[in-house]
Design an enzyme around this catalytic site. Structure first.
Site, PDB file in Angstrom:
ATOM      1  N   CYS A 397       0.847  -1.187   0.028  1.00  0.00           N
ATOM      2  CA  CYS A 397      -0.053  -0.005  -0.017  1.00  0.00           C
ATOM      3  C   CYS A 397       0.733   1.215   0.170  1.00  0.00           C
ATOM      4  O   CYS A 397       2.051   1.091   0.459  1.00  0.00           O
ATOM      5  CB  CYS A 397      -0.954   0.146   1.099  1.00  0.00           C
ATOM      6  SG  CYS A 397      -0.065   0.141   2.706  1.00  0.00           S
ATOM      7  N   CYS A 398       0.365   2.228  -0.352  1.00  0.00           N
ATOM      8  CA  CYS A 398       0.828   3.613  -0.272  1.00  0.00           C
ATOM      9  C   CYS A 398      -0.295   4.547   0.136  1.00  0.00           C
ATOM     10  O   CYS A 398      -1.546   3.958   0.763  1.00  0.00           O
ATOM     11  CB  CYS A 398       1.368   4.395  -1.378  1.00  0.00           C
ATOM     12  SG  CYS A 398       0.496   4.219  -3.016  1.00  0.00           S
ATOM     13  N   ALA A 399      -0.544   5.660  -0.156  1.00  0.00           N
ATOM     14  CA  ALA A 399      -1.578   6.618   0.435  1.00  0.00           C
ATOM     15  C   ALA A 399      -2.718   6.299  -0.563  1.00  0.00           C
ATOM     16  O   ALA A 399      -3.841   6.033   0.282  1.00  0.00           O
ATOM     17  CB  ALA A 399      -1.509   7.968   0.103  1.00  0.00           C
TER      18      ALA A 399
END
Length: 446
Positions: A397-399
């Site tokens: 994940c990232c933002a």
């Protein structure tokens, strides 16, 4: 604010690397510099303000109801003792240097503020006797009422509180926190400061902690102005918004002191601009387990709230994650409940902190949003994905889950032979139904 003095030495904190005698010598040398520096700059700022006839004040009407409590001059003065002891009680010479750097930062910034926009205290203390009376008399001998916002006393309190909170455990830790609360309250109950001085002083204290963190790299270490045009544009954008927030705080203060709250996002955005300008992801002070330093947690809270809101706007109509291949999923930054569905979370969002209450494995490789990661960070993320598969399902994940995490998953697909090229990996990710933003070389075969 009170002059820092050297208190009696307590039991030394032994270090495997630095003999304690060398630590004491380093601390003594710093104190020999800091004390005269304090006298010279602090005294000069007070004297210069006393020569002016236009020194104003920022005070709320309800502050008149704050009682004067004479005995609180004792906790107020006690910061002197902890100032010196904190330098003496360190594990390494580097620890001494970093603490001294925090002290020096707080003093330089506070004195600069006293010189640029001095404010005066409006309270007139009643006559006191006994020990409190003596301590007030000594304080009044060199302390003038022009050292208001930001409160240097509060800034140093934040620095000293942080220094001891990791060293005192159990009941001693509880007593320490209570005593720090007394010190903080005493700036009001001794009528030394107005309320606005406290949050501004705390902001300064946390900035000093951020600038000289306990562990890890210094934010400015090895800084080189980026040559990436996009990074420069982003740095300029954040710097301009920070400048607008600062201007709003200054202009709004003439209407209401509440406008000074804009100093907080102004500082947060300036730090992010510094990251884009060349400092990189280390400005977020995020560790491998996804946690951040207390200073980063406080200073960058406005930016983190903005990042959270932005992520919600862009992903609210999308599934939180999608399956890619062999128990590897791609998605946005998860909630506690969403993270609990996976064996491991590979977190690439440098600007966001691991949610409290997460129980799954969490591996963070901090990257800056909207910029390509360094080859080392990309390789670390790819290796972390493959390693995490042995512990169950993996969420990368990232933002938003559109770019940094997508790039890491695409790199993993290619590195493990699941996709022959990045272009094919990109097509595979796009087929998942989630937006994917990757830079694929035009001459790469499909």
């Amino acid at each position: 604010m009170v002059l820092p003095v050297l208190g009696p030495a307590a039991a030394p904190v032994l270090s495997a690397r630095d003999p304690y005698a060398k630590i004491v010598l380093r601390a003594a040398l710093w104190l020999a510099f800091l004390a005269p520096f304090f006298y010279a700059t602090y005294g000069f700022a007070n004297w210069l303000a006393s020569q002016r006839d236009d020194v104003g004040s920022i005070v709320f009407a309800w502050e008149r109801n704050i009682p004067f409590i004479a005995w609180t001059i004792v906790p107020y003065w006690s910061i002197n003792l902890f100032y010196g002891l904190s330098l003496l009680l360190n594990d390494t010479k580097r620890g001494v240097d970093r603490l001294a750097g925090r002290y020096l930062t707080a003093q330089i910034v506070a004195v600069a503020c006293f010189l640029l926009f001095p404010l005066t205290a409006t309270f007139v203390r009643p006559q006191t006797s006994g020990l409190p009376g003596f301590m007030f008399a000594v304080l009044g001998g060199f302390d003038k009422p022009f050292n208001q916002a930001p409160s240097l006393h509060i800034a140093l309190l934040v620095i000293i509180w942080d220094h001891w909170r990791c060293r005192l455990k159990g009941m001693a830790g509880i007593v320490w926190h209570v005593w720090c609360l007394l010190i903080g309250a005493s700036v009001l109950t001794t009528w030394q400061h107005h309320v606005i001085d406290i949050p501004t002083g705390a902001l300064l204290g946390f900035f000093a902690l951020w600038l000289f963190p306990r562990n890890g790299e210094l934010p400015f270490a090895g800084f080189r102005l980026t040559a990436d045009p996009k990074a420069r544009r982003l740095a300029l954008f954040y710097a301009l918004v920070a400048a607008l927030a600062l201007a709003g705080a200054v202009a709004g203060a003439f209407v209401s002191a509440l406008w000074l709250i804009l100093l907080w996002p102004a500082l947060a955005l300036a730090i992010v601009a510094f990251g884009y300008a060349g400092a990189g992801a280390k400005v977020f002070q995020k560790t491998a387990d996804g946690s951040v330093s207390p200073a980063s947690r406080v200073l960058l809270l406005p930016h983190r709230l903005g990042a959270r809101i932005n992520a919600w706007i862009w992903t609210r109509r999308l599934p939180p994650h999608v399956a890619i291949a062999d128990c590897v999923f791609l998605g946005r930054f998860p909630t506690v409940a969403e993270a609990g569905a996976f064996g491991t979370v590979i977190d690439l969002a440098g600007e966001l902190e691991r949610p409290h209450g997460v129980t799954c494995r969490w591996t963070a490789v901090a990257m800056v949003d909207l910029l390509p990661p360094s080859p080392a960070a990309q390789a670390q993320a790819v290796a972390a994905i493959e390693d995490a598969r042995s512990h169950g399902t993996v969420l990368v994940c990232c933002a938003l889950g559109f770019q940094r995490s997508a790039g890491a998953v695409a790199g993993w697909l290619v590195a493990t032979g699941r996709s022959p090229t990045l272009a094919q990996a990109h097509a595979r990710l796009a087929a998942s139904g989630r937006p994917v933003l990757l830079r694929i070389a035009m001459d790469e075969p499909a």
